[in-house]
Write a protein that holds these residues in place. Sequence first.
Motif, PDB file in Angstrom:
ATOM      1  N   CYS A 166      -7.923 -15.652   1.944  1.00 48.40           N
ATOM      2  CA  CYS A 166      -6.713 -14.983   2.412  1.00 48.40           C
ATOM      3  C   CYS A 166      -6.823 -14.742   3.911  1.00 48.40           C
ATOM      4  O   CYS A 166      -7.887 -14.391   4.416  1.00 48.40           O
ATOM      5  N   HIS A 186      -1.595 -11.124   6.073  1.00 51.07           N
ATOM      6  CA  HIS A 186      -1.049 -10.401   4.935  1.00 51.07           C
ATOM      7  C   HIS A 186      -0.108 -11.329   4.184  1.00 51.07           C
ATOM      8  O   HIS A 186       0.953 -11.695   4.682  1.00 51.07           O
ATOM      9  N   GLY A 187      -0.518 -11.747   2.990  1.00 55.29           N
ATOM     10  CA  GLY A 187       0.329 -12.592   2.158  1.00 55.29           C
ATOM     11  C   GLY A 187       0.189 -14.077   2.427  1.00 55.29           C
ATOM     12  O   GLY A 187       1.058 -14.858   2.033  1.00 55.29           O
ATOM     13  N   GLU A 197       2.009 -19.347   1.846  1.00 57.01           N
ATOM     14  CA  GLU A 197       2.263 -18.019   1.305  1.00 57.01           C
ATOM     15  C   GLU A 197       1.490 -17.859   0.002  1.00 57.01           C
ATOM     16  O   GLU A 197       1.409 -18.779  -0.801  1.00 57.01           O
ATOM     17  N   ASP A 198       0.916 -16.678  -0.185  1.00 57.60           N
ATOM     18  CA  ASP A 198       0.184 -16.373  -1.415  1.00 57.60           C
ATOM     19  C   ASP A 198       0.343 -14.889  -1.684  1.00 57.60           C
ATOM     20  O   ASP A 198      -0.230 -14.048  -0.982  1.00 57.60           O
ATOM     21  N   LYS A 199       1.145 -14.554  -2.702  1.00 55.55           N
ATOM     22  CA  LYS A 199       1.430 -13.148  -2.991  1.00 55.55           C
ATOM     23  C   LYS A 199       0.190 -12.384  -3.452  1.00 55.55           C
ATOM     24  O   LYS A 199       0.166 -11.168  -3.408  1.00 55.55           O
ATOM     25  N   THR A 200      -0.852 -13.098  -3.874  1.00 57.22           N
ATOM     26  CA  THR A 200      -2.076 -12.418  -4.285  1.00 57.22           C
ATOM     27  C   THR A 200      -2.901 -11.969  -3.086  1.00 57.22           C
ATOM     28  O   THR A 200      -3.878 -11.236  -3.243  1.00 57.22           O
ATOM     29  N   CYS A 201      -2.541 -12.417  -1.911  1.00 56.60           N
ATOM     30  CA  CYS A 201      -3.254 -12.019  -0.680  1.00 56.60           C
ATOM     31  C   CYS A 201      -2.553 -10.816  -0.070  1.00 56.60           C
ATOM     32  O   CYS A 201      -1.686 -10.934   0.790  1.00 56.60           O
ATOM     33  N   GLY A 202      -2.906  -9.658  -0.539  1.00 53.83           N
ATOM     34  CA  GLY A 202      -2.305  -8.421  -0.038  1.00 53.83           C
ATOM     35  C   GLY A 202      -2.978  -8.005   1.262  1.00 53.83           C
ATOM     36  O   GLY A 202      -3.780  -8.716   1.847  1.00 53.83           O
TER      37      GLY A 202
END
Length: 94
Positions: free
Chosen positions: A65, A68-69, A88-93
């Motif tokens: 990651c 953010h995101g 984009e990767d929603k699991t990367c907070g």
Amino acid sequence: MKRIRASVWTAGVVLVVGSLLAGCSQEYDDERGKGDAPVSGKTGDDTPAEVFNMPDGFGNLATKCVGHGFRAYVTTNATGPSNVQIVEDKTCGG
């Protein structure tokens, strides 16, 4: 007169080449050229990436990651530049 011009031209070339080489800092030139670029404020995300080893002849893949995101995917390449993709990767907070 031609000798003076040649000498001035040669001196100019030497100065330009010397200036270019002086700009190549040894600070980031570690083994096999894998030195990192400078990071502002000497801080950054030093967490390890997940690495997937590929068979010989194929570039390995690392992912983690970033920001953010977003997730970065990077491949190694011994004979040229690495390939980089940031998605984009929603699991990367964050």
